[in-house]
Structure formats: structure tokens, C-alpha cells
Design a protein around this motif. Structure first.
Motif, PDB file in Angstrom:
ATOM      1  N   GLN A 118       0.842  -1.198   0.000  1.00  0.00           N
ATOM      2  CA  GLN A 118       0.000   0.000   0.000  1.00  0.00           C
ATOM      3  C   GLN A 118       0.873   1.242   0.000  1.00  0.00           C
ATOM      4  O   GLN A 118       1.697   1.431   0.893  1.00  0.00           O
ATOM      5  N   SER A 120       1.693   4.759   0.888  1.00  0.00           N
ATOM      6  CA  SER A 120       1.238   5.559   2.038  1.00  0.00           C
ATOM      7  C   SER A 120       1.021   7.008   1.637  1.00  0.00           C
ATOM      8  O   SER A 120       1.748   7.910   2.050  1.00  0.00           O
ATOM      9  N   GLY A 123      -2.049   7.948   4.602  1.00  0.00           N
ATOM     10  CA  GLY A 123      -1.905   7.382   5.938  1.00  0.00           C
ATOM     11  C   GLY A 123      -3.206   6.897   6.524  1.00  0.00           C
ATOM     12  O   GLY A 123      -3.303   6.644   7.731  1.00  0.00           O
ATOM     13  N   ASP A 127      -5.568   4.669   1.420  1.00  0.00           N
ATOM     14  CA  ASP A 127      -4.353   4.229   0.725  1.00  0.00           C
ATOM     15  C   ASP A 127      -4.576   2.934  -0.053  1.00  0.00           C
ATOM     16  O   ASP A 127      -3.994   2.742  -1.131  1.00  0.00           O
ATOM     17  N   THR A 131      -4.001   2.815  -4.014  1.00  0.00           N
ATOM     18  CA  THR A 131      -2.940   1.955  -4.544  1.00  0.00           C
ATOM     19  C   THR A 131      -3.485   1.040  -5.619  1.00  0.00           C
ATOM     20  O   THR A 131      -2.867   0.842  -6.677  1.00  0.00           O
ATOM     21  N   THR A 222       6.001   1.371   0.443  1.00  0.00           N
ATOM     22  CA  THR A 222       5.007   1.063   1.463  1.00  0.00           C
ATOM     23  C   THR A 222       5.518   1.452   2.850  1.00  0.00           C
ATOM     24  O   THR A 222       6.611   1.039   3.255  1.00  0.00           O
ATOM     25  N   GLY A 223       4.758   2.274   3.565  1.00  0.00           N
ATOM     26  CA  GLY A 223       5.134   2.679   4.913  1.00  0.00           C
ATOM     27  C   GLY A 223       6.069   3.862   4.992  1.00  0.00           C
ATOM     28  O   GLY A 223       6.469   4.262   6.093  1.00  0.00           O
ATOM     29  N   ASP A 225       7.317   8.025   4.025  1.00  0.00           N
ATOM     30  CA  ASP A 225       6.668   9.327   4.094  1.00  0.00           C
ATOM     31  C   ASP A 225       6.094   9.730   2.741  1.00  0.00           C
ATOM     32  O   ASP A 225       6.462   9.180   1.694  1.00  0.00           O
ATOM     33  N   THR A 226       5.210  10.722   2.771  1.00  0.00           N
ATOM     34  CA  THR A 226       4.447  11.084   1.575  1.00  0.00           C
ATOM     35  C   THR A 226       5.327  11.523   0.414  1.00  0.00           C
ATOM     36  O   THR A 226       5.101  11.125  -0.737  1.00  0.00           O
ATOM     37  N   VAL A 229       6.922   8.627  -1.148  1.00  0.00           N
ATOM     38  CA  VAL A 229       5.908   7.861  -1.881  1.00  0.00           C
ATOM     39  C   VAL A 229       5.664   8.465  -3.258  1.00  0.00           C
ATOM     40  O   VAL A 229       5.649   7.769  -4.276  1.00  0.00           O
TER      41      VAL A 229
END
Length: 346
Positions: A118, A120, A123, A127, A131, A222-223, A225-226, A229
């Protein structure tokens, strides 16, 4: 994972893909499973399909043979990608409706998302659907990019290689090995697809490639910070994203359906500027290399994700609008040798 495993997997992927492309291409000719000339297509003789199946085999077989199913998320990606490849093969044999294709792709993407892949972005629970939507869109963007001899194969080889490096940096060796074999399998296929092409990958290959690249890109961020991502999703898909943007804008202005084939892709416009088919494919691969290298520098911590995103987004917006000023020729003029371009329905 040691260096020997990586080398063996890469070599096996290339050799398996090359050998399977040659043999499957012969079978496709024997069975009449070919892309025939006509309309806006420039090839003068039937070209066999099944190259995409060879790419899939060269990508999947080496990691499974060397490591087995040791990573749940990568296993989910592999299973779903093979299913998408089979979807593309069915579509090559007997064209499916866009709704059917999208439904199957969405189910496959859902399986990957449920495995824990996923992006992120927010958050929150959003998501997961975001995704899924992104995977489906990017999968079809790479499908659209398969419109010229050597184009998608070259872009895939470069993109997968840099994304593999990013995976190893992020501590995802199984995903890295899968991407590495995809890069080598694409090289093996290119031996028969470099202009003038002897074999096409078809939807089986382009959908498989798009699905693997989109899913692994999402896995690697995945997991995080924005900003990481956003850069991690944009950079590995730069060429496909720009090309899809060009096609969307062009066909919207012309009032043409998105999924109807035509000569309005970035590759076609480059050829209309006087570039040859091989040089055009090389330029697309070079653009993918720059974007991939930028993504790798982010993973290494040499460049901030925000700067990398801005550096890619600006040129992307310019490149989406600029080609609209280059008119694509409707077809090759009589008496002139045609540019080697192919595209089934896109």
C-alpha cells in the motif's frame, strides 16, 4: 543473497526469455497467431505474438527456481502478474471488452494490496483503494507504451534495472531479484523485437510488465513518508506517464476514444520529427534511465524526495503539452519507406 545468485538469475532470465521468444514466435507463425498489417500499422508482413509470454517466463522462473516463495508480498505480485499476463494472452487471441480487462486487473491488484502493498499517500484507509487504482492505471499506461519496435522493451530493461537497485538499497532483495530478471528478460526479448521486429510481445507482455513495475514500485515505498511515496511512484513510471498524458490530451482534443489505436504517441511524434525507430526507442530508454537514476539517488539519500519530484514533474508537464504542437502523420506517404511502428488497438 550473494552476488552469484544475482548473476545466475540475470543470465538465466535473459537466456530463457531469448530462447522462449524464438521458439514461441515460430509457434505463433505456425498457428497464425500474428499481428497483420493494415490501417495505421506500418509493418508490411504478419508479425508473431507470444513474446510477452517469453518475458513472463524469463522474469518469474529464475527467482522461483533459486529462492522459491520466500516473500509473501512478492509472491502475491508474481501470482497476480502471471494472471494479468494470461489475461493479456486471451485478449491477444480474442479481444476483450475494456470493462472485462479492467475488472480482472482490479481483482489482481486487489490481491496484491491485501498482501500488504500500500502506497502511504494519506496514511488512512484510503491508501488501499488509491494503490489499487494506481496499479491498474499504470499497468494500462505501459500497455499503451507498446506502440513501436523496441520501445517498451528498452524502457522496461532500463526501468527495471534501476528499480532493482532501489529495491536492494531499501532492503528488499527478493523484489530486487524479480526486477533484475525482468530487466534481463526484456533484453533477451529485445534481440527479436529491436527494429525491424521479428516478434511482438502483445498485451500479454505489456500488461505483465506494467503490473510488475507498478506493484514493485508500490511495494518499495510502502510505509514511507508522503514525499518519498510520490517520488517513488512517479520516477519509475515517468515515460509511461508522459506518454499516457500525451495520448489523453491528444485524443480528448480530437474527440477520439482513448483505447482506439492511432499515431499520436510520443514515439510517433519523435519519428515525425525525423528520428528513426531505433533512435526513438533509445531516447525513450534514456529518459527512463534519467528518471530511474534520480529515483535511485533518492533511495541512497543523495537527493531529497521533494527535489526529485519537482525535477521530474516539471519536465513531465512540459513534455505532455509540447508534443501536441507536433502533428502526427495519418499514415506513411506512398513511395516512402514506412517507419516501423505497431499498435493493435491503442
Amino acid at each position: 543473497m550473494n552476488g552469484a545468485t544475482v548473476l545466475i538469475a540475470g543470465a538465466a532470465g535473459c537466456l530463457l526469455s531469448a530462447g522462449a521468444t524464438r521458439e514461441l514466435g515460430r509457434l505463433a507463425l505456425r498457428w497464425g497467431f500474428t499481428d497483420r498489417p493494415g490501417g495505421y500499422k506500418a509493418h508490411a508482413r504478419p508479425i508473431p505474438y507470444l513474446g510477452g509470454v517469453a518475458i513472463m517466463l524469463g522474469t518469474v522462473a529464475p527467482p522461483l527456481g533459486l529462492l522459491g516463495l520466500v516473500d509473501d508480498q512478492v509472491t502475491a505480485i508474481v501470482i497476480a502478474a502471471v494472471a494479468v499476463c494470461l489475461l493479456g494472452l486471451v485478449d491477444d487471441l480474442a479481444p476483450l471488452s475494456p470493462l472485462t480487462r479492467l475488472a480482472v486487473e482490479a481483482v489482481a491488484a486487489c490481491g496484491v494490496v491485501l498482501s500488504g502493498v500500500q502506497a502511504s499517500v494519506t496514511g488512512t484507509w484510503l491508501d488501499a483503494p488509491l494503490t489499487l487504482l494506481w496499479i491498474v492505471v499504470v499497468t494500462n499506461s505501459f500497455n499503451l507504451l507498446d506502440n513501436m519496435d523496441g520501445a517498451l522493451g528498452s524502457v522496461t530493461a532500463v526501468t527495471a534495472a534501476f528499480l532493482a537497485g532501489t529495491a536492494f538499497v531499501y532492503g528488499q532483495p527478493v523484489a530486487g531479484l524479480l526486477l533484475l530478471t525482468l530487466a534481463h528478460a526484456s533484453v533477451g526479448f529485445l534481440l527479436f523485437n529491436w527494429a525491424p521486429a521479428k516478434v511482438f510481445m502483445g498485451d500479454a507482455g505489456s500488461l505483465f510488465i506494467g503490473f510488475v513495475l507498478s506493484c514493485t514500485a508500490a511495494l518499495l515505498i510502502t510505509g514511507r513518508d508522503t514525499t518519498t511515496v510520490v517520488s517513488g511512484l512517479l520516477l519509475p513510471t515517468f515515460v509511461a506517464t508522459v506518454d499516457t498524458g500525451v495520448v489523453l490530451l491528444s485524443r480528448k482534443r480530437a474527440g477520439r476514444p482513448l483505447l482506439r489505436g492511432g499515431r499520436d504517441h510520443v514515439s510517433h511524434r519523435l519519428c515525425d520529427l525525423g528520428l528513426g525507430t531505433r533512435l526513438t526507442a533509445a531516447l525513450l530508454a534514456a529518459a527512463a534511465a534519467v528518471a530511474g537514476a534520480l529515483g535511485l539517488t533518492v533511495a541512497l539519500g543523495w537527493v531529497s524526495p521533494l527535489i526529485a519530484t519537482i525535477a521530474a514533474a516539471g519536465p513531465a508537464l512540459i513534455l505532455i503539452d509540447l508534443p501536441q504542437r507536433v502533428r502526427a502523420r495519418p499514415q506513411a506517404q506512398p513511395g516512402n519507406p514506412p517507419t516501423i511502428i505497431h499498435e493493435r488497438r491503442r
